[in-house]
Design a protein around this motif. Sequence first.
Motif, PDB file in Angstrom:
ATOM      1  N   LEU A 136     -62.276   5.798 -60.717  1.00 19.27           N
ATOM      2  CA  LEU A 136     -61.878   4.552 -61.374  1.00 19.27           C
ATOM      3  C   LEU A 136     -60.925   4.868 -62.516  1.00 19.27           C
ATOM      4  CD1 LEU A 136     -62.069   1.526 -62.131  1.00 19.27           C
ATOM      5  CD2 LEU A 136     -64.121   2.104 -63.477  1.00 19.27           C
ATOM      6  N   ILE A 137     -59.712   4.354 -62.423  1.00 20.69           N
ATOM      7  CA  ILE A 137     -58.785   4.397 -63.547  1.00 20.69           C
ATOM      8  C   ILE A 137     -58.702   2.987 -64.096  1.00 20.69           C
ATOM      9  CG2 ILE A 137     -56.436   4.828 -64.322  1.00 20.69           C
ATOM     10  CD1 ILE A 137     -56.160   6.948 -62.204  1.00 20.69           C
ATOM     11  N   THR A 138     -59.205   2.805 -65.305  1.00 25.62           N
ATOM     12  CA  THR A 138     -59.177   1.492 -65.935  1.00 25.62           C
ATOM     13  C   THR A 138     -58.059   1.456 -66.960  1.00 25.62           C
ATOM     14  OG1 THR A 138     -60.406  -0.070 -67.308  1.00 25.62           O
ATOM     15  CG2 THR A 138     -60.943   2.254 -67.591  1.00 25.62           C
ATOM     16  N   THR A 139     -57.319   0.363 -66.979  1.00 22.34           N
ATOM     17  CA  THR A 139     -56.230   0.229 -67.935  1.00 22.34           C
ATOM     18  C   THR A 139     -56.379  -1.065 -68.725  1.00 22.34           C
ATOM     19  OG1 THR A 139     -53.825   0.465 -68.222  1.00 22.34           O
ATOM     20  CG2 THR A 139     -54.577  -0.914 -66.380  1.00 22.34           C
ATOM     21  N   LYS A 140     -55.526  -1.216 -69.747  1.00 21.69           N
ATOM     22  CA  LYS A 140     -55.636  -2.366 -70.645  1.00 21.69           C
ATOM     23  C   LYS A 140     -54.268  -3.005 -70.846  1.00 21.69           C
ATOM     24  CE  LYS A 140     -57.602   0.376 -73.769  1.00 21.69           C
ATOM     25  NZ  LYS A 140     -57.937   1.562 -72.937  1.00 21.69           N
ATOM     26  N   VAL A 141     -54.283  -4.332 -71.045  1.00 23.26           N
ATOM     27  CA  VAL A 141     -53.069  -5.104 -71.299  1.00 23.26           C
ATOM     28  C   VAL A 141     -53.310  -6.008 -72.504  1.00 23.26           C
ATOM     29  CG1 VAL A 141     -52.370  -5.086 -68.868  1.00 23.26           C
ATOM     30  CG2 VAL A 141     -53.801  -6.950 -69.731  1.00 23.26           C
TER      31      VAL A 141
ATOM     32  N   ARG B  65     -47.802  -1.387 -60.317  1.00 22.12           N
ATOM     33  CA  ARG B  65     -46.692  -0.558 -59.842  1.00 22.12           C
ATOM     34  C   ARG B  65     -46.811   0.869 -60.353  1.00 22.12           C
ATOM     35  NH1 ARG B  65     -42.426   1.313 -62.150  1.00 22.12           N
ATOM     36  NH2 ARG B  65     -42.716   0.059 -64.036  1.00 22.12           N
ATOM     37  N   ARG B  66     -47.083   1.027 -61.660  1.00 25.03           N
ATOM     38  CA  ARG B  66     -47.137   2.375 -62.242  1.00 25.03           C
ATOM     39  C   ARG B  66     -48.316   3.185 -61.706  1.00 25.03           C
ATOM     40  NH1 ARG B  66     -45.127  -0.393 -66.984  1.00 25.03           N
ATOM     41  NH2 ARG B  66     -47.261  -0.954 -67.539  1.00 25.03           N
ATOM     42  N   LEU B  67     -49.445   2.520 -61.498  1.00 29.30           N
ATOM     43  CA  LEU B  67     -50.622   3.229 -60.988  1.00 29.30           C
ATOM     44  C   LEU B  67     -50.611   3.371 -59.466  1.00 29.30           C
ATOM     45  CD1 LEU B  67     -53.344   1.642 -63.305  1.00 29.30           C
ATOM     46  CD2 LEU B  67     -52.531   4.021 -63.351  1.00 29.30           C
ATOM     47  N   ARG B  68     -49.668   2.682 -58.817  1.00 29.53           N
ATOM     48  CA  ARG B  68     -49.477   2.773 -57.361  1.00 29.53           C
ATOM     49  C   ARG B  68     -50.709   2.251 -56.608  1.00 29.53           C
ATOM     50  NH1 ARG B  68     -47.216   9.026 -57.011  1.00 29.53           N
ATOM     51  NH2 ARG B  68     -46.097   9.007 -59.019  1.00 29.53           N
ATOM     52  N   VAL B  69     -51.195   1.119 -57.053  1.00 33.23           N
ATOM     53  CA  VAL B  69     -52.366   0.507 -56.411  1.00 33.23           C
ATOM     54  C   VAL B  69     -52.080  -0.968 -56.132  1.00 33.23           C
ATOM     55  CG1 VAL B  69     -54.040   2.099 -57.423  1.00 33.23           C
ATOM     56  CG2 VAL B  69     -53.427   0.003 -58.653  1.00 33.23           C
ATOM     57  N   GLU B  70     -52.883  -1.547 -55.262  1.00 37.40           N
ATOM     58  CA  GLU B  70     -52.773  -2.971 -54.975  1.00 37.40           C
ATOM     59  C   GLU B  70     -53.745  -3.792 -55.812  1.00 37.40           C
ATOM     60  OE1 GLU B  70     -53.187  -3.587 -50.811  1.00 37.40           O
ATOM     61  OE2 GLU B  70     -51.345  -2.511 -50.293  1.00 37.40           O
ATOM     62  N   GLN B  71     -54.769  -3.132 -56.346  1.00 36.94           N
ATOM     63  CA  GLN B  71     -55.729  -3.804 -57.203  1.00 36.94           C
ATOM     64  C   GLN B  71     -56.197  -2.849 -58.293  1.00 36.94           C
ATOM     65  OE1 GLN B  71     -60.111  -4.645 -56.231  1.00 36.94           O
ATOM     66  NE2 GLN B  71     -59.203  -6.679 -55.943  1.00 36.94           N
ATOM     67  N   ILE B  72     -56.315  -3.370 -59.515  1.00 37.12           N
ATOM     68  CA  ILE B  72     -56.887  -2.600 -60.617  1.00 37.12           C
ATOM     69  C   ILE B  72     -58.377  -2.921 -60.654  1.00 37.12           C
ATOM     70  CG2 ILE B  72     -56.877  -2.226 -63.115  1.00 37.12           C
ATOM     71  CD1 ILE B  72     -53.905  -3.148 -63.035  1.00 37.12           C
ATOM     72  N   ASP B  73     -59.200  -1.929 -60.350  1.00 38.68           N
ATOM     73  CA  ASP B  73     -60.629  -2.180 -60.193  1.00 38.68           C
ATOM     74  C   ASP B  73     -61.287  -2.665 -61.478  1.00 38.68           C
ATOM     75  OD1 ASP B  73     -60.747  -1.582 -57.487  1.00 38.68           O
ATOM     76  OD2 ASP B  73     -61.017   0.559 -57.852  1.00 38.68           O
ATOM     77  N   LEU B  74     -60.804  -2.201 -62.635  1.00 35.04           N
ATOM     78  CA  LEU B  74     -61.297  -2.693 -63.926  1.00 35.04           C
ATOM     79  C   LEU B  74     -60.114  -2.825 -64.865  1.00 35.04           C
ATOM     80  CD1 LEU B  74     -63.555  -3.488 -65.903  1.00 35.04           C
ATOM     81  CD2 LEU B  74     -63.792  -1.053 -66.468  1.00 35.04           C
ATOM     82  N   LEU B  75     -59.800  -4.053 -65.242  1.00 35.52           N
ATOM     83  CA  LEU B  75     -58.688  -4.362 -66.145  1.00 35.52           C
ATOM     84  C   LEU B  75     -59.286  -4.932 -67.423  1.00 35.52           C
ATOM     85  CD1 LEU B  75     -56.527  -6.597 -67.348  1.00 35.52           C
ATOM     86  CD2 LEU B  75     -55.595  -4.452 -66.478  1.00 35.52           C
TER      87      LEU B  75
ATOM     88  N   LEU C  78     -55.863 -13.870 -61.988  1.00 36.27           N
ATOM     89  CA  LEU C  78     -55.374 -12.644 -61.349  1.00 36.27           C
ATOM     90  C   LEU C  78     -56.472 -11.988 -60.522  1.00 36.27           C
ATOM     91  CD1 LEU C  78     -53.300 -11.316 -64.364  1.00 36.27           C
ATOM     92  CD2 LEU C  78     -52.364 -11.811 -62.088  1.00 36.27           C
ATOM     93  N   GLN C  79     -57.706 -12.132 -60.970  1.00 35.55           N
ATOM     94  CA  GLN C  79     -58.838 -11.631 -60.199  1.00 35.55           C
ATOM     95  C   GLN C  79     -58.970 -12.420 -58.894  1.00 35.55           C
ATOM     96  OE1 GLN C  79     -62.863 -12.467 -61.705  1.00 35.55           O
ATOM     97  NE2 GLN C  79     -63.350 -10.292 -61.422  1.00 35.55           N
ATOM     98  N   THR C  80     -58.839 -13.726 -58.980  1.00 40.05           N
ATOM     99  CA  THR C  80     -58.906 -14.579 -57.793  1.00 40.05           C
ATOM    100  C   THR C  80     -57.808 -14.218 -56.802  1.00 40.05           C
ATOM    101  OG1 THR C  80     -59.850 -16.400 -59.081  1.00 40.05           O
ATOM    102  CG2 THR C  80     -58.825 -16.965 -56.976  1.00 40.05           C
ATOM    103  N   GLU C  81     -56.657 -13.822 -57.324  1.00 40.56           N
ATOM    104  CA  GLU C  81     -55.523 -13.437 -56.476  1.00 40.56           C
ATOM    105  C   GLU C  81     -55.681 -12.037 -55.890  1.00 40.56           C
ATOM    106  OE1 GLU C  81     -52.053 -13.934 -58.931  1.00 40.56           O
ATOM    107  OE2 GLU C  81     -52.681 -15.953 -59.538  1.00 40.56           O
ATOM    108  N   GLY C  82     -56.713 -11.322 -56.305  1.00 41.91           N
ATOM    109  CA  GLY C  82     -56.968  -9.994 -55.761  1.00 41.91           C
ATOM    110  C   GLY C  82     -56.277  -8.859 -56.473  1.00 41.91           C
ATOM    111  N   LYS C  83     -55.638  -9.137 -57.604  1.00 35.31           N
ATOM    112  CA  LYS C  83     -54.920  -8.082 -58.325  1.00 35.31           C
ATOM    113  C   LYS C  83     -55.803  -7.343 -59.324  1.00 35.31           C
ATOM    114  CE  LYS C  83     -50.544 -10.422 -57.621  1.00 35.31           C
ATOM    115  NZ  LYS C  83     -49.362 -11.120 -58.216  1.00 35.31           N
ATOM    116  N   ILE C  84     -56.929  -7.955 -59.676  1.00 34.12           N
ATOM    117  CA  ILE C  84     -57.918  -7.355 -60.572  1.00 34.12           C
ATOM    118  C   ILE C  84     -59.264  -7.420 -59.873  1.00 34.12           C
ATOM    119  CG2 ILE C  84     -59.130  -7.585 -62.780  1.00 34.12           C
ATOM    120  CD1 ILE C  84     -56.634  -8.902 -63.908  1.00 34.12           C
ATOM    121  N   GLY C  85     -60.022  -6.320 -59.964  1.00 31.05           N
ATOM    122  CA  GLY C  85     -61.355  -6.325 -59.384  1.00 31.05           C
ATOM    123  C   GLY C  85     -62.406  -6.834 -60.356  1.00 31.05           C
ATOM    124  N   ARG C  86     -62.410  -6.257 -61.568  1.00 30.98           N
ATOM    125  CA  ARG C  86     -63.370  -6.628 -62.610  1.00 30.98           C
ATOM    126  C   ARG C  86     -62.638  -6.738 -63.929  1.00 30.98           C
ATOM    127  NH1 ARG C  86     -64.397  -3.321 -59.081  1.00 30.98           N
ATOM    128  NH2 ARG C  86     -66.203  -3.425 -57.684  1.00 30.98           N
TER     129      ARG C  86
END
Length: 279
Positions: A77-82, A111-121, A142-150
């Motif tokens: 799990l790579i978690t990032t913050k915005v 894009r930077r993490l090269r994933v389709e979903q961030i599992d924990l944002l 964004l979670q509903t759209e599938g771009k964020i998992g948690r």
Amino acid sequence: MTSTAFCIGGDLKVRRLGFGAMHLPTEPGHGRETSLAIARRAVELGITLIDTAYLYGGGANEELLAEALHPYPDGLLITTKVGVARSGSSGAWKLDGRPAVLREQVEQALRRLRVEQIDLLQLHRIDPDTPLADQVGTLRDLQTEGKIGRIGLSEVTVDELNQAREIVDIASVQNRYNLLDREHEPVLTACETARIAFLPWRPVAWGKSGAKVEIASMATELDATPTQVALAWLLGHSPVILPIPGTARIDHLEENLLAERLEMTPVHRDRLDNLSAVA
């Protein structure tokens, strides 16, 4: 025996002792090569939780981790913050939780993490100039759209946590907390009650000289380092605590992980529990 694993959001199992990537140099050269090696070594040692953020180099830290670890092994799990952005002609960092900004930062993180979903944002901070409901609501969308998992929050009060939870499930909280700085104990208690992961940043900061002496003395007694003592205390203090110590040295990374094996007696813990009163 202290558990070494936790399920974030009830279903995402990670090793409780993770790694904070903030201090990894990202500029080209020897420092960057060392950073890549440290990230890879962390995964080799079984770390499954790595913390980063857009703030760490304007996305450079995210790109570094992707270069080091992509394609990611199962269970990492790579978690990032915005929610922090450069502003005005000076380019100074400021809190910015406007929906359009959060959306753009999430898209760039994908894009930077090269994933389709961030599992924990995680929301890096709550922007006081933008309604909390707009900020958390954007992440929910964004979670509903599938771009964020948690979804997680950082540096929040109990009241802010409660407000956010009325809008969406909150899987994690990342507040400043360590052996000698327990200002956010009420937030930790709230997280325990709701089984929300609590990721303390600055997990091994030191306080006044008297407390340092006590920690150093105990480290000698236990044949450990002061950092290992501080991390072991965190792991035993609450089952929802997931420390994310950072380092730019492989030997320190390896030392930190040995904190999981450090055995403390109730007497040791009582001594450490009492330190915050004098720190």
